[in-house]
Design a protein around this motif. Structure first.
Motif, PDB file in Angstrom:
ATOM      1  N   LEU A 151       4.288   6.253   5.171  1.00 31.29           N
ATOM      2  CA  LEU A 151       4.516   6.271   6.618  1.00 31.29           C
ATOM      3  C   LEU A 151       5.895   5.710   6.962  1.00 31.29           C
ATOM      4  N   LEU A 152       6.298   4.637   6.276  1.00 28.44           N
ATOM      5  CA  LEU A 152       7.621   4.065   6.527  1.00 28.44           C
ATOM      6  C   LEU A 152       8.706   5.076   6.174  1.00 28.44           C
TER       7      LEU A 152
ATOM      8  N   ASP B 286       0.838  -1.190   0.000  1.00 27.61           N
ATOM      9  CA  ASP B 286       0.000   0.000   0.000  1.00 27.61           C
ATOM     10  C   ASP B 286       0.885   1.257   0.000  1.00 27.61           C
ATOM     11  N   VAL B 287       0.626   2.154  -0.956  1.00 28.60           N
ATOM     12  CA  VAL B 287       1.459   3.352  -1.108  1.00 28.60           C
ATOM     13  C   VAL B 287       1.398   4.229   0.138  1.00 28.60           C
ATOM     14  N   ARG B 288       0.208   4.344   0.749  1.00 26.90           N
ATOM     15  CA  ARG B 288       0.090   5.199   1.931  1.00 26.90           C
ATOM     16  C   ARG B 288       0.942   4.657   3.083  1.00 26.90           C
ATOM     17  N   ARG B 289       1.040   3.347   3.187  1.00 24.09           N
ATOM     18  CA  ARG B 289       1.879   2.764   4.243  1.00 24.09           C
ATOM     19  C   ARG B 289       3.367   2.928   3.917  1.00 24.09           C
TER      20      ARG B 289
ATOM     21  N   GLN C 175      -0.553   0.711  11.136  1.00 25.41           N
ATOM     22  CA  GLN C 175      -0.368   0.720   9.678  1.00 25.41           C
ATOM     23  C   GLN C 175       0.994   0.155   9.297  1.00 25.41           C
ATOM     24  N   LEU C 176       2.010   0.441  10.092  1.00 24.74           N
ATOM     25  CA  LEU C 176       3.334  -0.105   9.802  1.00 24.74           C
ATOM     26  C   LEU C 176       3.364  -1.616  10.035  1.00 24.74           C
ATOM     27  N   SER C 177       2.606  -2.084  11.008  1.00 26.98           N
ATOM     28  CA  SER C 177       2.514  -3.528  11.227  1.00 26.98           C
ATOM     29  C   SER C 177       1.854  -4.214  10.042  1.00 26.98           C
ATOM     30  N   VAL C 178       0.823  -3.583   9.489  1.00 30.40           N
ATOM     31  CA  VAL C 178       0.164  -4.129   8.295  1.00 30.40           C
ATOM     32  C   VAL C 178       1.147  -4.163   7.131  1.00 30.40           C
ATOM     33  N   LEU C 179       1.962  -3.101   6.993  1.00 26.51           N
ATOM     34  CA  LEU C 179       2.951  -3.053   5.912  1.00 26.51           C
ATOM     35  C   LEU C 179       3.947  -4.199   6.055  1.00 26.51           C
ATOM     36  N   GLU C 180       4.356  -4.493   7.269  1.00 32.57           N
ATOM     37  CA  GLU C 180       5.269  -5.623   7.484  1.00 32.57           C
ATOM     38  C   GLU C 180       4.632  -6.935   7.019  1.00 32.57           C
ATOM     39  N   ARG C 181       3.347  -7.099   7.312  1.00 30.93           N
ATOM     40  CA  ARG C 181       2.675  -8.326   6.869  1.00 30.93           C
ATOM     41  C   ARG C 181       2.597  -8.368   5.346  1.00 30.93           C
ATOM     42  N   GLU C 182       2.356  -7.210   4.724  1.00 32.73           N
ATOM     43  CA  GLU C 182       2.320  -7.162   3.265  1.00 32.73           C
ATOM     44  C   GLU C 182       3.688  -7.494   2.674  1.00 32.73           C
TER      45      GLU C 182
END
Length: 311
Positions: A9-10, A3-6, A36-43
């Motif tokens: 944030l990173l 996700d670009v928005r995440r 949101q950063l945790s979701v990015l890690e899962r992605e």
């Protein structure tokens, strides 16, 4: 799919250092940023952050992803610019940042030029120190900004921001000769090196910009290069105040050429082998956006013959 928005944030975490700072800058809660950063890690499928108590650091994979995030967000900025170019006319809000001395010297003439060429544009100006511009641009608080750097305080490399040069001007030492009879302090008695020009004022009080600004850093480093640590008495960002204080014997200070036009009669101005460079900054990839290109053109017209060639 990432996700670009995440990704954004990173990248902000990499730039700002803490989740709390990212949350404050983007008006989120810290828990929302963390989630949101945790979701990015899962992605991503790999750890991106290393947590130690309240501190968070990027893993090597996280730093690699930030590099790709820079490229992705720059391409998105290019896409936005191209889409804006496909529309007829240039209009809408344009959020402009400026350093304080750029306000009276550059901004009014630039806005007048914009109003004449593009009356549908709605410029909105706010003063901001050059050191904070990158954060403001990335956060979307600004679209474009006037920034500057000095000898001894060059701009920090930032792949998220592009800049084009606007003008270069010499710096001057502002003093009041009437407060001291030491002949070594007479401009005609000094040489032309920084040490020769500033050295006679090594024991005098100094007037600098506020601590934490590029102007303050320049003043301190210039004095150090001349062989002494300045004894700072006053900290003010407005160059007119610097000149007024120097005129009544309150200390020595640095001012750019732009600020000397209306100097008090009692001020002695000595040109120094130091320069300030003004530039126009915008998000990487945004230079072809019609409104930003229009601002750059208007700013170059406003400074006239003093404009330096673009890169």
């Amino acid at each position: 799919m990432l996700d670009v928005r995440r990704l954004y944030l990173l990248r902000e975490l990499d730039r700002r250092g803490t989740i709390a700072a990212v949350a404050e800058a983007l008006t989120f809660t810290a828990s929302a940023v963390s989630q949101q950063l945790s979701v990015l890690e899962r992605e991503a499928g790999v750890p991106l952050l290393e947590r130690s108590g309240r501190r968070v650091a990027l893993t090597p994979a996280g730093r690699t992803l930030v590099t790709h995030a820079d490229a992705v967000l720059e391409r998105l900025e290019l896409a936005v610019s191209e889409l804006a170019g496909a529309r007829e006319g240039i209009g809408g809000p344009l959020r402009i940042g400026t350093f304080p001395s750029g306000g009276p010297a550059i901004v009014p003439a630039t806005l007048a030029e914009l109003a004449q060429r593009h009356p549908a544009l709605e410029p909105m100006v706010q003063e901001i120190d050059s050191a904070r511009v990158s954060d403001g641009l990335r956060a979307g608080e600004l679209d474009v900004a006037l920034v500057h750097d000095y000898d001894f305080v060059p701009s920090s490399p930032d792949t998220t921001v592009d800049q084009v040069p606007l003008l270069e001007e010499p710096m001057y030492l502002a003093t009041d000769a009437a407060t001291d009879t030491d002949p070594a302090r007479c401009p005609a008695a000094r040489g032309d090196t920084l040490a020769e020009l500033l050295g006679p004022w090594a024991t005098a009080p100094w007037i600098t910009a506020r601590d934490g600004t590029t102007g303050h850093a320049m003043a301190v480093r210039a004095c150090q290069a001349a062989g002494f640590q300045p004894r700072i008495r006053h900290q003010v960002n407005d160059f007119r105040t610097v000149l007024a204080l120097a005129a009544i014997g309150q200390g020595a200070g640095f001012v750019p050429e732009m600020a000397t036009a209306h100097a008090p009669e009692d001020v002695v101005l000595t040109r120094l082998p130091l320069f300030r460079r003004s530039k126009v900054a915008f998000r990487a990839g945004g230079g072809t956006h019609p409104a930003i290109a229009a601002f750059v053109a208007a700013a170059r017209t406003a400074v006239g013959a003093r404009a330096v060639p673009p890169y």
